[in-house]
Motif scaffolding. Structure first.
Motif, mmCIF file in Angstrom:
data_model
loop_
_atom_site.group_PDB
_atom_site.id
_atom_site.type_symbol
_atom_site.label_atom_id
_atom_site.label_comp_id
_atom_site.label_asym_id
_atom_site.label_seq_id
_atom_site.Cartn_x
_atom_site.Cartn_y
_atom_site.Cartn_z
ATOM 1 N N VAL A 21 66.371 72.067 15.071
ATOM 2 C CA VAL A 21 65.619 70.824 15.248
ATOM 3 C C VAL A 21 66.609 69.682 15.391
ATOM 4 N N ALA A 22 66.303 68.737 16.268
ATOM 5 C CA ALA A 22 67.255 67.665 16.561
ATOM 6 C C ALA A 22 67.328 66.606 15.463
ATOM 7 N N HIS A 23 66.244 66.420 14.710
ATOM 8 C CA HIS A 23 66.215 65.299 13.771
ATOM 9 C C HIS A 23 65.152 65.554 12.712
ATOM 10 N N LEU A 24 65.522 65.390 11.444
ATOM 11 C CA LEU A 24 64.582 65.454 10.336
ATOM 12 C C LEU A 24 64.551 64.091 9.659
ATOM 13 N N LEU A 25 63.349 63.528 9.539
ATOM 14 C CA LEU A 25 63.177 62.253 8.850
ATOM 15 C C LEU A 25 62.395 62.487 7.567
ATOM 16 N N HIS A 26 62.871 61.924 6.484
ATOM 17 C CA HIS A 26 62.272 62.142 5.170
ATOM 18 C C HIS A 26 61.773 60.821 4.599
ATOM 19 N N CYS A 27 60.612 60.857 3.941
ATOM 20 C CA CYS A 27 60.091 59.678 3.267
ATOM 21 C C CYS A 27 60.562 59.678 1.821
ATOM 22 N N GLY A 28 61.456 58.747 1.513
ATOM 23 C CA GLY A 28 61.935 58.604 0.153
ATOM 24 C C GLY A 28 61.078 57.603 -0.611
ATOM 25 N N SER A 29 61.717 56.784 -1.442
ATOM 26 C CA SER A 29 61.002 55.792 -2.230
ATOM 27 C C SER A 29 61.994 54.796 -2.808
ATOM 28 N N ILE A 30 61.561 53.545 -2.954
ATOM 29 C CA ILE A 30 62.436 52.584 -3.609
ATOM 30 C C ILE A 30 62.642 52.944 -5.079
ATOM 31 N N TRP A 31 61.845 53.872 -5.600
ATOM 32 C CA TRP A 31 62.049 54.273 -6.985
ATOM 33 C C TRP A 31 63.194 55.275 -7.139
ATOM 34 N N ARG A 32 63.922 55.519 -6.042
ATOM 35 C CA ARG A 32 65.203 56.202 -6.196
ATOM 36 C C ARG A 32 66.170 55.283 -6.936
ATOM 37 N N TYR A 33 65.839 53.981 -6.971
ATOM 38 C CA TYR A 33 66.611 52.992 -7.719
ATOM 39 C C TYR A 33 65.916 52.708 -9.050
ATOM 40 N N GLY A 34 66.712 52.426 -10.077
ATOM 41 C CA GLY A 34 66.152 52.044 -11.363
ATOM 42 C C GLY A 34 66.050 50.540 -11.491
ATOM 43 N N LYS A 35 66.305 50.025 -12.687
ATOM 44 C CA LYS A 35 66.205 48.589 -12.927
ATOM 45 C C LYS A 35 67.211 47.837 -12.064
ATOM 46 N N SER A 36 66.756 46.676 -11.583
ATOM 47 C CA SER A 36 67.643 45.868 -10.747
ATOM 48 C C SER A 36 68.755 45.240 -11.585
ATOM 49 N N ARG A 37 69.937 45.153 -10.981
ATOM 50 C CA ARG A 37 71.089 44.475 -11.596
ATOM 51 C C ARG A 37 71.465 43.232 -10.804
ATOM 52 N N LYS A 38 71.348 43.340 -9.469
ATOM 53 C CA LYS A 38 71.592 42.224 -8.560
ATOM 54 C C LYS A 38 70.505 42.247 -7.496
ATOM 55 N N LEU A 39 70.084 41.087 -7.063
ATOM 56 C CA LEU A 39 69.031 41.004 -6.055
ATOM 57 C C LEU A 39 69.524 40.220 -4.843
ATOM 58 N N PRO A 40 69.148 40.674 -3.632
ATOM 59 C CA PRO A 40 68.334 41.848 -3.349
ATOM 60 C C PRO A 40 69.145 43.141 -3.418
ATOM 61 N N ILE A 41 68.450 44.247 -3.555
ATOM 62 C CA ILE A 41 69.081 45.555 -3.649
ATOM 63 C C ILE A 41 69.304 46.099 -2.235
ATOM 64 N N ALA A 42 70.542 46.435 -1.941
ATOM 65 C CA ALA A 42 70.879 47.036 -0.651
ATOM 66 C C ALA A 42 71.083 48.538 -0.824
ATOM 67 N N GLU A 43 71.086 49.260 0.294
ATOM 68 C CA GLU A 43 71.333 50.696 0.261
ATOM 69 C C GLU A 43 72.741 50.958 -0.282
ATOM 70 N N GLY A 44 72.838 51.885 -1.227
ATOM 71 C CA GLY A 44 74.141 52.171 -1.828
ATOM 72 C C GLY A 44 74.550 51.044 -2.757
ATOM 73 N N GLY A 45 75.795 51.071 -3.212
ATOM 74 C CA GLY A 45 76.295 49.998 -4.052
ATOM 75 C C GLY A 45 75.801 50.095 -5.482
ATOM 76 N N ASP A 46 75.963 48.983 -6.215
ATOM 77 C CA ASP A 46 75.673 48.983 -7.639
ATOM 78 C C ASP A 46 74.618 47.950 -8.010
#
Length: 325
Positions: free
Chosen positions: A97-122
């Motif tokens: 298959v050429a491409h698999l797209l998955h539906c994740g969730s913003i709840w892969r992140y826990g409590k916010s430390r800095k806002l806004p939250i970007a992909e990756g990082g701390d």
């Protein structure tokens, strides 16, 4: 292209499947066959429907074969919740298959430390519950799969999905219909915490738009994660004030402790409120805008209002006063 959508009768799929048909794709929807889409559209007449019990097929080691047997160019997985299930699908589709797209969730992140939250990082702590932990594990596995030269994957992480046909997360971070009744009547609303906690909603059609754009821009989406939310987030205080205005009221917030809040509602509603407000999340969509051309059509309050209007008009929510907007 031939696109197989797993779970296409749900919140996102109700909007995504018609979008894909309109774009000229051949679309197959895999579902348990127990429900229909939330929004009717003529495009569903052109969709092939395949009934499959994913949970049982996963247990039997057969679900990947079911998807592969449909010979898709692209697979969109909207209902995968465990690392084991996601891994089995990847192994079945790799090289085929050429491409698999998955539906994740913003709840892969826990409590916010800095806002806004970007992909990756701390900017956020580790996920807080089993659902979030599994979504995070899946996203990391898919990213590594693509980085290793295997299956091309993309993971989209929606916020609190809103749309016609189901109740939105309300200003207290739960699904208690009594909250809307109190707001509509102008009654005091007991608010745990400071009232500044954030929630980030997104309209289901905007999530569908993001999936469609990730399919169209495969090279830009390959091996990447994207936060998919509305352009702005709502605070508890601001959300309540905006919502009260829809009924010609002014929000009256009564600060209470979490113990007091729990004493006056059900365990289910209290746990939901804690889950949303303790995280206090707000996300950036700059990556999705730059790489995919994601352009959400709905501000969060617009999406919630559309949902409320549908619920009231269809007898699914009773309020002491009608909407005035």
């Amino acid at each position: 292209m031939k696109i197989v959508v797993v779970g296409g009768s749900g919140h996102i799929g109700s909007f995504l499947v018609p979008r894909l048909v309109r774009a000229g794709h051949e679309v197959v929807n895999i579902s348990r066959g127990t429900s229909t889409s939330y929004v009717d559209a003529p495009e569903w007449q052109q969709v092939e429907q395949v009934v499959a019990d994913r949970e049982q097929q996963d247990a039997d080691g057969l679900f990947g074969e079911t998807v592969l047997g449909l010979r898709p160019d692209v697979a969109v997985d909207l209902v995968c919740f465990t690392h084991e299930s996601a891994t089995a699908l990847v192994e079945a589709l790799r090289g085929n298959v050429a491409h698999l797209l998955h539906c994740g969730s913003i709840w892969r992140y826990g409590k916010s430390r800095k806002l806004p939250i970007a992909e990756g990082g701390d900017a956020a702590e580790a996920p807080l519950d089993e659902y979030g932990v599994e979504k995070d594990r899946i996203a990391r596995m898919l990213k590594q799969e693509s980085a290793n030269g295997g299956l091309v994957t993309t993971t989209l992480h929606p916020g609190h999905i809103v749309g016609p046909g189901w109740h939105p997360i309300n200003p207290l971070g739960n699904l208690d219909p009594a909250v809307w009744a109190a707001i509509a009547a102008g009654q005091p609303l007991q608010v745990p915490g400071s009232g500044t906690e954030m929630m980030h909603h997104v309209h289901a059609d905007d999530v569908a738009q993001a999936f469609e754009k990730a399919i169209e821009n495969r090279d830009a989406a390959a091996g990447e994660d994207f936060n998919i939310v509305a352009p702005t987030a709502l605070s508890v205080r601001g959300y309540a004030d905006i919502a009260a205005g829809w009924f010609g009221q002014t929000a009256t917030l009564e600060p209470v402790t979490w113990d007091e809040f729990r004493a006056n509602t059900t365990e289910q509603h209290a746990d939901a409120s804690w889950g949303h407000l303790d995280r206090s999340q707000c996300f950036t969509i700059e990556k999705a805008k730059a790489r995919l051309g994601y352009a959400p059509a709905y501000e969060p309050e617009q999406a919630v209002l559309e949902s409320l209007r549908w619920l009231i008009d269809n007898g699914r929510l009773e309020t002491p006063n009608p909407l005035k907007v």
